[in-house]
Motif scaffolding. Structure first.
Motif, PDB file in Angstrom:
ATOM      1  N   ASN A  13       0.841  -1.191   0.000  1.00  0.00           N
ATOM      2  CA  ASN A  13       0.000   0.000   0.000  1.00  0.00           C
ATOM      3  C   ASN A  13       0.879   1.246   0.000  1.00  0.00           C
ATOM      4  O   ASN A  13       1.632   1.476   0.946  1.00  0.00           O
ATOM      5  N   PRO A  14       0.814   2.080  -1.071  1.00  0.00           N
ATOM      6  CA  PRO A  14       1.627   3.293  -1.106  1.00  0.00           C
ATOM      7  C   PRO A  14       1.143   4.287  -0.070  1.00  0.00           C
ATOM      8  O   PRO A  14       0.008   4.194   0.430  1.00  0.00           O
ATOM      9  N   PRO A  15       1.981   5.250   0.304  1.00  0.00           N
ATOM     10  CA  PRO A  15       1.526   6.288   1.252  1.00  0.00           C
ATOM     11  C   PRO A  15       0.343   7.037   0.684  1.00  0.00           C
ATOM     12  O   PRO A  15       0.123   7.085  -0.529  1.00  0.00           O
ATOM     13  N   GLU A  16      -0.426   7.653   1.575  1.00  0.00           N
ATOM     14  CA  GLU A  16      -1.667   8.320   1.177  1.00  0.00           C
ATOM     15  C   GLU A  16      -1.438   9.340   0.076  1.00  0.00           C
ATOM     16  O   GLU A  16      -2.264   9.500  -0.823  1.00  0.00           O
ATOM     17  N   SER A  17      -0.288  10.025   0.099  1.00  0.00           N
ATOM     18  CA  SER A  17      -0.017  11.051  -0.901  1.00  0.00           C
ATOM     19  C   SER A  17       0.144  10.472  -2.291  1.00  0.00           C
ATOM     20  O   SER A  17       0.036  11.180  -3.288  1.00  0.00           O
ATOM     21  N   GLN A  18       0.426   9.146  -2.402  1.00  0.00           N
ATOM     22  CA  GLN A  18       0.640   8.514  -3.694  1.00  0.00           C
ATOM     23  C   GLN A  18      -0.560   7.689  -4.142  1.00  0.00           C
ATOM     24  O   GLN A  18      -0.526   7.104  -5.211  1.00  0.00           O
ATOM     25  N   GLN A  19      -1.590   7.588  -3.342  1.00  0.00           N
ATOM     26  CA  GLN A  19      -2.734   6.772  -3.702  1.00  0.00           C
ATOM     27  C   GLN A  19      -3.547   7.431  -4.813  1.00  0.00           C
ATOM     28  O   GLN A  19      -3.597   8.652  -4.938  1.00  0.00           O
ATOM     29  N   ALA A  20      -4.177   6.582  -5.627  1.00  0.00           N
ATOM     30  CA  ALA A  20      -4.871   7.063  -6.817  1.00  0.00           C
ATOM     31  C   ALA A  20      -6.124   7.843  -6.476  1.00  0.00           C
ATOM     32  O   ALA A  20      -6.842   7.527  -5.536  1.00  0.00           O
ATOM     33  N   ALA A  21      -6.388   8.886  -7.260  1.00  0.00           N
ATOM     34  CA  ALA A  21      -7.603   9.677  -7.088  1.00  0.00           C
ATOM     35  C   ALA A  21      -8.632   9.345  -8.157  1.00  0.00           C
ATOM     36  O   ALA A  21      -9.709   9.902  -8.158  1.00  0.00           O
ATOM     37  N   GLY A  22      -8.320   8.434  -9.047  1.00  0.00           N
ATOM     38  CA  GLY A  22      -9.227   8.094 -10.142  1.00  0.00           C
ATOM     39  C   GLY A  22      -8.654   8.540 -11.470  1.00  0.00           C
ATOM     40  O   GLY A  22      -8.295   9.705 -11.631  1.00  0.00           O
ATOM     41  N   GLY A  23      -8.549   7.599 -12.391  1.00  0.00           N
ATOM     42  CA  GLY A  23      -7.965   7.908 -13.682  1.00  0.00           C
ATOM     43  C   GLY A  23      -8.978   8.475 -14.660  1.00  0.00           C
ATOM     44  O   GLY A  23     -10.190   8.390 -14.461  1.00  0.00           O
ATOM     45  N   LEU A  24      -8.470   9.034 -15.735  1.00  0.00           N
ATOM     46  CA  LEU A  24      -9.300   9.596 -16.789  1.00  0.00           C
ATOM     47  C   LEU A  24      -9.659   8.502 -17.792  1.00  0.00           C
ATOM     48  O   LEU A  24      -8.847   7.624 -18.090  1.00  0.00           O
ATOM     49  N   ILE A  25     -10.875   8.548 -18.317  1.00  0.00           N
ATOM     50  CA  ILE A  25     -11.327   7.614 -19.346  1.00  0.00           C
ATOM     51  C   ILE A  25     -11.619   8.401 -20.617  1.00  0.00           C
ATOM     52  O   ILE A  25     -12.516   9.248 -20.637  1.00  0.00           O
ATOM     53  N   ILE A  26     -10.859   8.135 -21.673  1.00  0.00           N
ATOM     54  CA  ILE A  26     -11.193   8.674 -22.993  1.00  0.00           C
ATOM     55  C   ILE A  26     -12.043   7.618 -23.674  1.00  0.00           C
ATOM     56  O   ILE A  26     -11.582   6.513 -23.980  1.00  0.00           O
ATOM     57  N   PHE A  27     -13.295   7.937 -23.894  1.00  0.00           N
ATOM     58  CA  PHE A  27     -14.318   6.975 -24.327  1.00  0.00           C
ATOM     59  C   PHE A  27     -14.649   7.238 -25.792  1.00  0.00           C
ATOM     60  O   PHE A  27     -15.357   8.176 -26.123  1.00  0.00           O
ATOM     61  N   LEU A  28     -14.105   6.408 -26.683  1.00  0.00           N
ATOM     62  CA  LEU A  28     -14.336   6.544 -28.124  1.00  0.00           C
ATOM     63  C   LEU A  28     -15.572   5.748 -28.520  1.00  0.00           C
ATOM     64  O   LEU A  28     -15.598   4.524 -28.366  1.00  0.00           O
ATOM     65  N   ASN A  29     -16.587   6.420 -29.028  1.00  0.00           N
ATOM     66  CA  ASN A  29     -17.821   5.751 -29.441  1.00  0.00           C
ATOM     67  C   ASN A  29     -18.063   5.962 -30.925  1.00  0.00           C
ATOM     68  O   ASN A  29     -18.071   7.092 -31.413  1.00  0.00           O
ATOM     69  N   GLY A  30     -18.280   4.863 -31.631  1.00  0.00           N
ATOM     70  CA  GLY A  30     -18.574   4.942 -33.061  1.00  0.00           C
ATOM     71  C   GLY A  30     -18.952   3.575 -33.588  1.00  0.00           C
ATOM     72  O   GLY A  30     -18.835   2.567 -32.892  1.00  0.00           O
ATOM     73  N   THR A  31     -19.405   3.526 -34.812  1.00  0.00           N
ATOM     74  CA  THR A  31     -19.798   2.255 -35.408  1.00  0.00           C
ATOM     75  C   THR A  31     -18.584   1.360 -35.620  1.00  0.00           C
ATOM     76  O   THR A  31     -17.434   1.789 -35.528  1.00  0.00           O
ATOM     77  N   SER A  32     -18.860   0.122 -35.940  1.00  0.00           N
ATOM     78  CA  SER A  32     -17.824  -0.781 -36.407  1.00  0.00           C
ATOM     79  C   SER A  32     -17.143  -0.165 -37.631  1.00  0.00           C
ATOM     80  O   SER A  32     -17.800   0.465 -38.465  1.00  0.00           O
ATOM     81  N   SER A  33     -15.829  -0.302 -37.704  1.00  0.00           N
ATOM     82  CA  SER A  33     -15.020   0.180 -38.841  1.00  0.00           C
ATOM     83  C   SER A  33     -14.924   1.693 -38.934  1.00  0.00           C
ATOM     84  O   SER A  33     -14.465   2.228 -39.945  1.00  0.00           O
ATOM     85  N   SER A  34     -15.333   2.413 -37.895  1.00  0.00           N
ATOM     86  CA  SER A  34     -15.260   3.878 -37.943  1.00  0.00           C
ATOM     87  C   SER A  34     -13.863   4.409 -37.643  1.00  0.00           C
ATOM     88  O   SER A  34     -13.599   5.603 -37.845  1.00  0.00           O
ATOM     89  N   GLY A  35     -12.967   3.563 -37.158  1.00  0.00           N
ATOM     90  CA  GLY A  35     -11.596   3.995 -36.891  1.00  0.00           C
ATOM     91  C   GLY A  35     -11.257   4.194 -35.432  1.00  0.00           C
ATOM     92  O   GLY A  35     -10.216   4.771 -35.106  1.00  0.00           O
ATOM     93  N   LYS A  36     -12.095   3.694 -34.524  1.00  0.00           N
ATOM     94  CA  LYS A  36     -11.865   3.890 -33.094  1.00  0.00           C
ATOM     95  C   LYS A  36     -10.541   3.275 -32.634  1.00  0.00           C
ATOM     96  O   LYS A  36      -9.769   3.914 -31.918  1.00  0.00           O
ATOM     97  N   SER A  37     -10.304   2.031 -33.020  1.00  0.00           N
ATOM     98  CA  SER A  37      -9.081   1.347 -32.577  1.00  0.00           C
ATOM     99  C   SER A  37      -7.838   2.022 -33.124  1.00  0.00           C
ATOM    100  O   SER A  37      -6.814   2.122 -32.436  1.00  0.00           O
ATOM    101  N   SER A  38      -7.914   2.508 -34.361  1.00  0.00           N
ATOM    102  CA  SER A  38      -6.765   3.207 -34.952  1.00  0.00           C
ATOM    103  C   SER A  38      -6.472   4.501 -34.201  1.00  0.00           C
ATOM    104  O   SER A  38      -5.305   4.847 -33.950  1.00  0.00           O
TER     105      SER A  38
END
Length: 206
Positions: A13-38
């Motif tokens: 367990n890291p010290p309190e000052s190093q504990q995670a506050a929650g990461g960012l989620i970049i949420f790509l939404n689109g149809t199949s083959s729209s280029g999300k994975s690229s």
């Protein structure tokens, strides 16, 4: 060859000052083959901090077993999507930054994510592409049912709210990734997820 994960001595367990506050989620939404994975692959290369690309296709690829009749397959697919959402939420809750590529072609998928993710930490990206180009890509790929993207086209963007949108018909995956990176430095509030999340953030089934 993938390098082994480093081992660290001392307390798990890291010290309190190093504990995670929650990461960012970049949420790509689109149809199949729209280029999300690229776009996702370019994003993890241009962003400055460590990021994880979590594609839903990777979760479907983990599944083994025999072919199932349609009614049973629907149940298994829904469980897979729900498990994927919870895996993303868990990684972000531990402080990891995640790039997700997704297909919100059924309302319950969005509702599930709205209930699970910290809405202030989600950047919802609409990935668009003209239908004719989607059809051309499907044919070139050869691993998707013909007309799949066209059938998803209206449903995927039906919620109508995004933080940022890009068009892979007129911009390359790298150009889209750079647009998203630039946007991260000036993210407005409330976010799209904050605007869509209902009061009390219940968990609708449909």
């Amino acid at each position: 060859m993938t390098s082994p994960a480093p081992e660290f001595e001392g307390s798990p367990n890291p010290p309190e000052s190093q504990q995670a506050a929650g990461g960012l989620i970049i949420f790509l939404n689109g149809t199949s083959s729209s280029g999300k994975s690229s776009i996702a692959k370019e994003l993890v290369g241009v962003l400055d901090e460590p990021w994880f690309h979590m594609p839903v296709d990777a979760f479907h690829a983990m599944r083994s077993g025999p072919e199932l009749p349609p009614d049973q397959l629907r149940v298994v697919l829904r469980r897979t999507w729900m498990g994927f959402h919870r895996a993303v939420a868990g990684m972000a809750a531990a402080g990891n930054h995640i790039v997700v590529d997704h297909i919100l072609s059924e309302p319950w998928r969005l509702h599930d994510c709205l209930a699970l993710f910290s809405p202030q930490n989600v950047v919802l990206v609409g990935v668009h592409c003209p239908v004719r180009e989607l059809e051309r890509r499907e044919q070139a790929r050869g691993d998707r049912p013909a007309g799949l993207a066209a059938r998803q086209f209206d449903r995927v963007h039906a919620h109508g709210i995004y933080d940022i949108e890009c068009d892979t018909g007129s911009a390359s995956p790298l150009e889209c990734a750079q647009q998203i990176k630039t946007f991260l430095h000036r993210r407005p509030t409330p976010t799209a997820f904050e605007r869509m999340r209902p009061e009390g953030h219940g968990h609708p089934e449909d």
